[in-house]
Each structure stands twice: as C-alpha cells, then as structure tokens.
Design an enzyme around this catalytic site. Structure first.
Site, mmCIF file in Angstrom:
data_model
loop_
_atom_site.group_PDB
_atom_site.id
_atom_site.type_symbol
_atom_site.label_atom_id
_atom_site.label_comp_id
_atom_site.label_asym_id
_atom_site.label_seq_id
_atom_site.Cartn_x
_atom_site.Cartn_y
_atom_site.Cartn_z
ATOM 1 N NE ARG A 140 -3.523 2.716 2.187
ATOM 2 C CZ ARG A 140 -4.231 3.316 1.235
ATOM 3 N NH1 ARG A 140 -4.464 2.679 0.098
ATOM 4 N NH2 ARG A 140 -4.709 4.528 1.397
ATOM 5 C CG LEU A 141 1.950 3.133 -3.303
ATOM 6 C CD1 LEU A 141 2.137 3.878 -4.625
ATOM 7 C CD2 LEU A 141 3.250 2.527 -2.828
ATOM 8 C CG HIS A 142 -1.492 5.528 4.219
ATOM 9 N ND1 HIS A 142 -2.797 5.087 4.236
ATOM 10 C CD2 HIS A 142 -1.432 6.564 5.094
ATOM 11 C CE1 HIS A 142 -3.502 5.814 5.086
ATOM 12 N NE2 HIS A 142 -2.692 6.719 5.619
ATOM 13 C CB SER A 143 -0.575 10.324 0.897
ATOM 14 O OG SER A 143 -0.186 9.961 -0.410
ATOM 15 C CB CYS A 163 -10.247 11.732 5.297
ATOM 16 S SG CYS A 163 -9.074 11.543 6.658
ATOM 17 C CD GLN A 167 -8.186 4.635 2.477
ATOM 18 O OE1 GLN A 167 -7.532 5.668 2.599
ATOM 19 N NE2 GLN A 167 -8.728 4.271 1.336
ATOM 20 N N GLY A 196 -2.099 16.125 2.336
ATOM 21 C CA GLY A 196 -3.035 16.942 1.565
ATOM 22 C C GLY A 196 -2.907 16.765 0.071
ATOM 23 C CG ASP A 235 -3.291 13.462 -6.309
ATOM 24 O OD1 ASP A 235 -2.316 13.865 -5.653
ATOM 25 O OD2 ASP A 235 -3.830 12.354 -6.134
ATOM 26 N NE ARG A 243 -1.918 11.859 -3.503
ATOM 27 C CZ ARG A 243 -2.810 10.943 -3.131
ATOM 28 N NH1 ARG A 243 -2.582 10.215 -2.048
ATOM 29 N NH2 ARG A 243 -3.909 10.762 -3.845
ATOM 30 C CE LYS A 286 -2.208 6.301 -3.379
ATOM 31 N NZ LYS A 286 -2.623 5.921 -2.006
#
Length: 371
Positions: A214-217, A230, A235, A258, A291, A293, A319
């Site tokens: 998982r890529l979690h910001s 949120c 998650q 953000g 976005d 990112r 992603k």
C-alpha cells in the site's frame, strides 16, 4: 596567487534548490537563473507591507504575478496552463485578492507564463506554500546581494527526479505494532522535498512472490487524530491488520500530506470545505490541481527493498498506473475501504465521481447501516 575552491556538495545544483526551498518557506526572495535571463522571485504567502515595499522598490513597473491554471479558472478564465498578470506596483492587497480571495475576479489581461515563471511556480510547490509567485525580471549586469540564493531553473525542473533517484536507507529497526507485532520500520531519505519517507514491513513477506503493498500518503488529521472528514486512519490500520493476517506486506508511509499540498494548505482547504466547497474545488480555489502527488519515488523504495511484483492495495487508479510505469509488475489491485461517516460521505463521493477512485459508496453505506 593560488585560489582554493572547496565544495563538499555531491550535487551543487540540487543543494541550491534545497536552500531555495527553505528561503521560500521563510518568505524570503530568491533569484532564478533561466535560459533567457534571471529574475527575483518570492511567494505571496506571508507577504507583508514591508516586504511588498522592498520588492516594489526593486521591481519598478517590471514585476508580475504568476498564477497556476487552477487559480485562473477560479478567477473566471478557462485555462489549463499558468498565466501572468502585470503588477505596475506591488500592491499587497491586490496580490492577496488575486491569489487567495474566494470571490475575486481577474482585473487585468493575463499573458502566458514563460519558462522562468513556471520554474518559480514549481519552486513554490516544492516549498509547500501557496502556488502564486511574484516575479521581477532582472536587467543583465545588475549587482545582486550576495545573501540571496541563486538557483537555476533547470535544477528546479529536475529536482524531483534527482531526489527520487537518490533515495537511500538511513535507518531501520523492529517496531512491534498493535495487531502486527512482527514489523520493521525502514526510513529513506529523499523523495519529495526535504522530508523522510518510511517503509513499514509487516510480517515476513516472501519477496520472491507478489507482495501486498500500500502507498499511504501521510494524513496527520486522520491517521493520528482520527478525523471524521476522511477515511485515511481506517485505511492505514486496516491495511496493517490485513497484512499481518495474510503473509505480510509493505506499507509505504509517504510524506505527501493533503494530496501533496502540505499541511498548511490542507487546513486552508478544510476551511473552504466548511463553507460548502468539495475537496477538489477547495484545492482549486487555492491554486492546486486535483492531485499534486508523485509516486515514482515509491517505486524506487520498493525496488530497494527487493520487491518486483505487487498486489496493490488501493482505490486510486493513479497509483496503479504509476507503479506499472516505473517498472513494477502490478499483479492485482484490491480495495481499501474505511467507514463512511456523516462528515466524510461527500468526500468519498467526490473522490469517486471526480477522480475516478474505485469506491462502492452505496455498498459501504449499506454495510454501515447493518452494523
């Protein structure tokens, strides 16, 4: 007489960008050297009357305000590229209105931004300040105060790529987690800006096989404080729990608060959301696209850990595409759903409808009602 030049920087151009980032975050001007000239640039965030007067004395009639396409759309222009507005005088109130006020409208012709203007905007984005910049072209041969940081526009454009390529592990250690007692934290230096990135290896995943990833910001409000606006905290914890119970996995905790806008801008957007804007419209008011990112450096982290094939845990098609484009084999993708609440249901709907996230909101609400 011999002159000794001492430099201990492995990449002087990248180092200068990092110094320029710190200057921008401190509301101080820098000089950008472009292909066709140089300019004094300063972000509009924290611009006070005294600083505006100082910049005005240097600028004369040559200054202009550079705004991103998102902000120009909010000012009433249909644009998909940045633009510039002339500033015959550096009027702080006018600059603030054009860059930030909700009900403001464009008040002068908008010319296309040039390469140096776009480099100034990119420096603002890297600095996590508002993406609006005052640019003052400098005449050739002008004396520039030695205290001002000078950086090339080319270095600014290549900064993200250079930092992603230079990611290195700086520390690692076992950190037992609730529900996942066999976990290891691996800290990388590099990636976005001057921040560190963290990989959490949950359990003992077999790296010769596809690994759950998982890529979690980072989300300070949701992950740490349990914000109801949120689903990030759910998650995060549900992913770690799933990995611990299913042959392990790797969670990358990426410092991209953000959607890459930074915590200060995220809270500005939250204030706008409290006034009725959805999450994407709020960001657009501030000058951000949907976005900001990047995930190329996440792929570098995974490869450094020995991962080649992934089972990606995400609702975000961006992603999936990013890891595939970076050379990782995405074997499958799986949904990661939090709890719908009265406070986050419109946020989840916006992500589904406006960013194409794979969210079955009706199904989530049905399950929630049964609970």
């Amino acid at each position: 007489m011999m002159r000794l030049t001492l430099s201990l920087s492995d990449n002087p151009a990248t180092t200068l960008v990092e110094r320029a980032i710190m200057e921008f975050r401190s509301a101080r001007p820098v000089v950008i050297d472009g292909l066709e000239g140089s300019a004094l640039v300063i972000g509009v965030e924290d611009l006070d009357e005294a600083r505006a007067a100082e910049i005005g004395a240097v600028a004369g009639p040559r200054g202009h305000l550079v705004l991103p396409a998102a902000r120009l759309r909010r000012l009433g222009l249909e644009r998909d590229v940045p633009g510039r507005v002339a500033l015959p005088v550096i009027d702080r109130a006018r600059v603030e209105s054009l860059a930030l006020k909700i009900d403001s409208r464009i008040d002068a012709p908008v010319r296309p931004a040039d390469a140096l203007d776009e480099e100034a905007l990119e420096l603002a984005r890297l600095s996590l300040v508002l993406p609006a910049v005052i640019v003052v072209p400098l005449a050739a041969g002008i004396d520039i105060d030695a205290s001002l940081i000078r950086v090339s526009g080319e270095a600014i454009r290549g900064y993200r790529r250079a930092k992603a390529a230079g990611l290195t592990v700086v520390s690692r250690a076992p950190v037992p987690l609730e529900g996942a007692p066999t976990s290891e934290f691996v800290v990388f230096r590099g990636g976005e800006g001057l921040r560190d990135q963290v990989a959490i290896i949950v359990g003992k995943p077999d790296l010769s096989k596809p690994v759950s990833v998982r890529l979690h910001s980072a989300c300070l409000t949701g992950d740490l404080f349990g914000s109801l606006k949120c689903d990030c905290g759910d998650q995060l914890r549900d992913t770690v729990r799933f990995m611990a119970q299913n042959e392990g996995g790797i969670l990358l905790y990426l410092d991209q608060e953000g959607r890459g806008n930074g915590i200060a801008n995220k809270i500005r957007a939250y204030k706008l959301q409290s006034q009725g804007y959805d999450t994407y419209d709020a960001d657009e008011v501030l000058g951000f696209e949907a976005d900001q990112r990047r995930f190329d450096f996440a792929a570098v982290m995974l490869k450094a850990l020995g991962v080649g094939k992934v089972r990606l845990m995400t609702n975000n098609p961006e992603k999936i595409a990013a890891l595939s484009q970076a050379g990782l084999e995405v074997i499958s993708d799986h949904r990661v759903l939090g709890r719908p609440t009265a406070e986050n249901v419109s946020y989840l709907a916006a992500k589904r409808d406006r960013a194409g996230h794979y969210i079955d909101l009706e199904g989530m609400l049905a399950c929630s009602s049964k609970d």
